[in-house]
Write an enzyme that holds these catalytic residues in place. Structure first.
Site, short mmCIF file in Angstrom:
data_model
loop_
_atom_site.label_atom_id
_atom_site.label_comp_id
_atom_site.label_asym_id
_atom_site.label_seq_id
_atom_site.Cartn_x
_atom_site.Cartn_y
_atom_site.Cartn_z
N HIS A 266 0.82 -1.22 0.00
CA HIS A 266 0.00 0.00 0.00
C HIS A 266 0.86 1.27 0.00
O HIS A 266 1.93 1.32 0.61
CB HIS A 266 -1.00 0.00 1.15
CG HIS A 266 -0.42 0.09 2.54
ND1 HIS A 266 -0.13 1.28 3.15
CD2 HIS A 266 -0.11 -0.88 3.45
CE1 HIS A 266 0.33 1.06 4.37
NE2 HIS A 266 0.36 -0.24 4.57
N ASP B 158 6.31 1.23 6.38
CA ASP B 158 4.88 0.87 6.36
C ASP B 158 4.11 1.84 5.46
O ASP B 158 3.64 2.86 5.93
CB ASP B 158 4.34 0.91 7.79
CG ASP B 158 2.92 0.39 7.90
OD1 ASP B 158 2.42 -0.20 6.93
OD2 ASP B 158 2.31 0.58 8.96
N GLU C 263 -5.01 1.76 3.05
CA GLU C 263 -4.90 0.54 3.84
C GLU C 263 -4.96 0.84 5.33
O GLU C 263 -5.56 0.07 6.10
CB GLU C 263 -3.60 -0.19 3.51
CG GLU C 263 -3.43 -1.54 4.19
CD GLU C 263 -2.87 -1.47 5.62
OE1 GLU C 263 -3.00 -2.48 6.34
OE2 GLU C 263 -2.32 -0.42 5.99
N GLU C 264 -4.34 1.92 5.75
CA GLU C 264 -4.26 2.23 7.17
C GLU C 264 -5.64 2.48 7.78
O GLU C 264 -5.81 2.37 9.00
CB GLU C 264 -3.35 3.44 7.40
CG GLU C 264 -1.90 3.24 6.99
CD GLU C 264 -1.15 2.23 7.85
OE1 GLU C 264 -1.76 1.68 8.78
OE2 GLU C 264 0.03 2.00 7.58
N ASP D 32 3.47 -6.42 3.71
CA ASP D 32 3.17 -5.33 4.66
C ASP D 32 3.53 -5.74 6.08
O ASP D 32 2.81 -5.43 7.02
CB ASP D 32 1.69 -4.96 4.57
CG ASP D 32 1.37 -3.66 5.32
OD1 ASP D 32 2.31 -2.91 5.63
OD2 ASP D 32 0.19 -3.41 5.59
#
Length: 462
Positions: free
Chosen positions: A306, A318, A352-353, A380
């Protein structure tokens, strides 16, 4: 960290990994395992070529350099931000310039939250300015803030036992860290559980195994029918300190100010590129498919990471690292002039988060063609020293993956672990598509130690 790249190639060249649900059938399904094993062994030279290019050749530092350029240019990329959209446009251009096929953007709607100014000051038993980070989607406080006494608890069970004490207070969770998957529930659900017993706000000990006075952010979720209260993470050190104070009977008072705001959903994109498969079958450019109204059978192996990140870092780990090594998988195949049997599709997810928002919308758009997906992969879990691959599928599929991974023996990366799930691919796994996730040595050992009790939950089929 490039250990997974050959697996991509091996799978797309060789095999169908049925998950136990008969999603699609082709000639490979009728082959014996011994025949598949023998074919896999024939790819030893291809494996060495990919290893040499990725580990020792001109691509040795390419993914790192690409990633460094993006994060240095764009910085943090929170959902709904202009910086995220700038990153998406840059990546769209990069993938085109890399010579990949079917490069395009797929529109999605994503959350837009901004933290604003925030602070927490302990007023009693002494003055102490605390480090905090508001949690994603949290509401803000009134402009004057919330000033209230603190109730410190170590678990949801303790909160329930002491529910009468919580009304009108700020609940501080000082939950012990066991592992991420278990401890993160306090970050995700802490505000809701505190609100249910009448708390005005909640502060959660950062979900970390150790701390250097560093608060962590992340997503939290409200619940319909439960009042929304402000919520933020505090450092391990401050949570422990308040726990000690409370154990002595000290009265703790905090003034919390948060300028967090939620805005209407924003327009964004998932970013897609491909190396088109040669056998199942070759797909025309997507624009031609749309114009002609065609629906062709295209067997896909999906690799992904992502692009979005939180706002308090560059998002290099991340999940910039995962996104860029997924891109690198396609680049290596293209550079070596390989043409996989199945289409290798790269998807760089957005939001995504916030709970896999972009990935969910991708799934909704493409699930009608679920039988076309042979394997879904996500990176991830951090780009640490690799030791293997996490895989979710039935035992027959696992045996095939183990054979493919054996081709990575020259760099001693051959292990196949359980629990290949990930936020962005879980939708497919739950529907029966095999899934895989890569991670570093530290993360994988953590999963082995902490997920043993549920390992069978991730073996699909019979």
């Amino acid at each position: 960290m490039k250990f997974l790249l050959f697996l991509f190639v091996g799978v797309v060249h060789l095999l169908s990994l049925n998950s136990g649900k008969a999603i699609y059938k082709n000639d490979i399904c009728q082959r014996t395992f011994q025949e598949i094993k023998e074919e896999i062994a024939c790819y030893g030279d291809v494996a060495k070529a990919i290893i040499n290019l990725a580990v020792y050749g001109k691509a040795q530092n390419r993914s790192y350099e690409r990633l460094a350029l993006l994060v240095d240019t764009v910085g943090p990329r929170p959902s709904g931000s202009k910086s995220l959209e700038k990153a998406i446009q840059i990546m769209h251009q990069n993938l085109q310039e890399d010579g990949l096929e079917n490069v395009h953007l797929e529109p999605v709607k994503i959350p837009h939250w901004e933290r604003g100014e925030e602070s927490a000051v302990m007023l009693e038993p002494r003055i102490h300015k605390m480090a905090i980070l508001g949690l994603g989607s949290s509401i803000g406080t009134p402009p004057e803030g919330i000033t209230a006494e603190v109730l410190v608890v170590t678990s949801f069970n303790e909160l329930q036992r002491r529910a009468p004490e919580a009304r009108g207070k700020i609940v501080v969770y000082n939950q012990p860290y066991t592992n991420y998957s278990r401890t993160v529930q306090y970050r995700v659900q802490g505000a809701v559980e505190a609100a249910k017993v009448g708390a005005l706000a909640s502060l959660i000990r950062s979900v970390a195994s150790f701390s250097i006075y560093s608060p962590h952010t992340g997503i939290q979720e409200y619940q319909d029918g439960v009042p929304k209260i402000p919520t933020a993470c505090i450092t391990v050190e401050d949570a422990e300190m308040m726990s000690r104070m409370a154990s002595r009977g000290s009265r703790i008072v905090i003034q919390l100010k948060m300028g967090a705001k939620n805005y209407p959903d924003a327009d964004s994109f998932n970013t897609v590129a491909e190396v088109i498969g040669s056998k199942y079958p070759e797909q025309p450019p997507i624009s031609i498919l749309h114009i002609a109204g065609l629906r062709m059978k295209v067997i896909v192996v999906l690799v992904s990471g992502h692009l979005d990140s939180w706002d308090v870092g560059q998002g290099a780990m991340d999940d910039g690292g995962g996104a860029f090594i997924s891109w690198e998988a396609l680049s290596l195949i293209k550079d070596l002039g390989l043409r996989p049997k199945r289409t290798l599709r790269l998807v760089l997810w957005t939001a995504e988060e916030q709970g896999g928002i972009g990935a969910f919308q991708y799934y909704q758009l493409h699930k009608a063609n679920i039988s076309n997906y042979s394997l879904v992969m996500e990176s991830d879990l951090g780009t640490f020293l690799p030791s293997g691959l996490q895989f979710t599928g039935n035992e027959k599929a696992r045996a095939i993956v183990e054979e493919v991974m054996s081709l990575l023996q020259p760099i001693n990366i051959t292990q196949v672990f359980r629990a290949g799930e990930g936020t962005d691919i879980n939708f497919w796994i739950e529907a029966g598509v095999p899934g895989a996730h890569n991670g570093g040595l530290t993360v994988i050992w953590g999963l082995l130690n902490n997920h043993e009790d549920k390992k069978e939950d991730f073996i699909m089929g019979n």
